[in-house]
Design a protein around this motif. Structure first.
Motif, PDB file in Angstrom:
ATOM      1  N   VAL A   1      -2.420  -5.646  -6.010  1.00 61.23           N
ATOM      2  CA  VAL A   1      -2.710  -5.315  -4.730  1.00 61.23           C
ATOM      3  C   VAL A   1      -4.028  -6.302  -4.371  1.00 61.23           C
ATOM      4  O   VAL A   1      -4.177  -7.065  -3.522  1.00 61.23           O
ATOM      5  N   THR A   2      -4.811  -6.542  -5.402  1.00 56.99           N
ATOM      6  CA  THR A   2      -6.105  -7.333  -5.391  1.00 56.99           C
ATOM      7  C   THR A   2      -5.358  -8.848  -5.005  1.00 56.99           C
ATOM      8  O   THR A   2      -6.254  -9.421  -4.192  1.00 56.99           O
TER       9      THR A   2
ATOM     10  N   GLU B   1       0.698  -1.219  -0.135  1.00 57.03           N
ATOM     11  CA  GLU B   1      -0.073   0.066   0.136  1.00 57.03           C
ATOM     12  C   GLU B   1       0.947   1.171  -0.080  1.00 57.03           C
ATOM     13  O   GLU B   1       0.455   2.234  -0.848  1.00 57.03           O
ATOM     14  N   SER B   2       2.003   1.459   0.751  1.00 49.84           N
ATOM     15  CA  SER B   2       2.826   2.305   0.611  1.00 49.84           C
ATOM     16  C   SER B   2       3.766   2.475  -0.733  1.00 49.84           C
ATOM     17  O   SER B   2       3.729   3.682  -0.824  1.00 49.84           O
ATOM     18  N   ALA B   3       3.891   1.574  -1.397  1.00 45.80           N
ATOM     19  CA  ALA B   3       4.483   1.586  -2.465  1.00 45.80           C
ATOM     20  C   ALA B   3       3.532   2.179  -3.601  1.00 45.80           C
ATOM     21  O   ALA B   3       3.966   2.785  -4.344  1.00 45.80           O
ATOM     22  N   ALA B   4       2.078   1.565  -3.293  1.00 45.28           N
ATOM     23  CA  ALA B   4       1.115   2.098  -4.351  1.00 45.28           C
ATOM     24  C   ALA B   4       0.867   3.592  -4.120  1.00 45.28           C
ATOM     25  O   ALA B   4       0.747   4.449  -5.025  1.00 45.28           O
ATOM     26  N   SER B   5       0.906   4.054  -2.949  1.00 46.68           N
ATOM     27  CA  SER B   5       0.650   5.473  -2.546  1.00 46.68           C
ATOM     28  C   SER B   5       1.926   6.311  -3.308  1.00 46.68           C
ATOM     29  O   SER B   5       1.822   7.507  -3.885  1.00 46.68           O
ATOM     30  N   ASN B   6       3.154   5.842  -3.059  1.00 48.20           N
ATOM     31  CA  ASN B   6       4.230   6.735  -3.505  1.00 48.20           C
ATOM     32  C   ASN B   6       4.115   6.574  -5.093  1.00 48.20           C
ATOM     33  O   ASN B   6       4.559   7.507  -5.727  1.00 48.20           O
TER      34      ASN B   6
ATOM     35  N   VAL C   1      10.589   2.144   1.433  1.00 46.23           N
ATOM     36  CA  VAL C   1      10.094   1.779  -0.082  1.00 46.23           C
ATOM     37  C   VAL C   1      10.966   2.497  -1.216  1.00 46.23           C
ATOM     38  O   VAL C   1      11.464   3.562  -1.038  1.00 46.23           O
ATOM     39  N   LYS C   2      11.133   1.639  -2.220  1.00 50.27           N
ATOM     40  CA  LYS C   2      11.974   1.896  -3.065  1.00 50.27           C
ATOM     41  C   LYS C   2      11.269   3.047  -4.048  1.00 50.27           C
ATOM     42  O   LYS C   2      10.035   3.271  -3.956  1.00 50.27           O
TER      43      LYS C   2
END
Length: 174
Positions: A101-102, A21-26, A77-78
């Motif tokens: 994510v799903t 989720e953090s990677a998706a946000s970034n 997070v990269k």
């Protein structure tokens, strides 16, 4: 200190989801920035809102882990991809991210079912429903490129649609 009420395996799976989720946000933040400097104000507004939404999802999991005594791990997070060929590419990339994510959420649901972890199973139900909405949202946006076209006017209309889909009114400038 609260005694941990979930398995070590479940704790790891949920902490891995926090990282996702953090990677998706970034990733959405980088897309928003690219859109902003490229002149896609609707896309920028849309992706800034998406970034905030993913951060909210991450926080839900952090709070859940802490509530069940498992203690969340905040990940490094990269750096995400920060340059795109087109607005359409950002949407295609976002859809692929949501599909990942799903799959991850479904694996955690399966683990909760296998472990008879009813609390985590119930907690994850919201995420399962959210992912249906997220994938549908991006598939609908991709359909707009087919309906409106990929020329400058069509892309401008998609950009306006993105502004309206983020909760902000569409821009009246062309």
């Amino acid at each position: 200190m609260i005694t941990m009420r979930i398995s070590t395996k479940m704790k790891k799976a949920l902490n891995d989801q926090i990282a996702l989720e953090s990677a998706a946000s970034n990733s959405y933040l980088a897309m928003a920035s690219w859109c902003e400097v490229t002149g896609y104000q609707g896309g920028a507004t849309f992706f800034y809102a998406q970034s905030d939404e993913e951060k909210t999802h991450m926080l839900k999991i952090i709070h859940y882990l802490n509530d069940v005594g498992a203690i969340a791990t905040i990940p490094a997070v990269k750096a995400p991809k920060s340059s795109y060929r087109s607005l359409e590419e950002t949407i295609k990339t976002a859809l692929k991210n949501e599909q990942s994510v799903t799959k991850a959420i479904h694996k955690i649901v399966e683990l909760a079912h296998k472990e008879k972890d009813h609390c985590t199973y119930a907690f994850l139900e919201w995420f399962v429903n959210e992912q249906v909405q997220e994938e549908t949202k991006f598939e609908t946006i991709l359909q707009k490129f087919d309906l409106l076209g990929r020329d400058k006017l069509g892309i401008n209309e998609v950009d306006k649609f993105l502004a309206s889909d983020s909760g902000d009114p569409p821009s009246s400038t062309a």
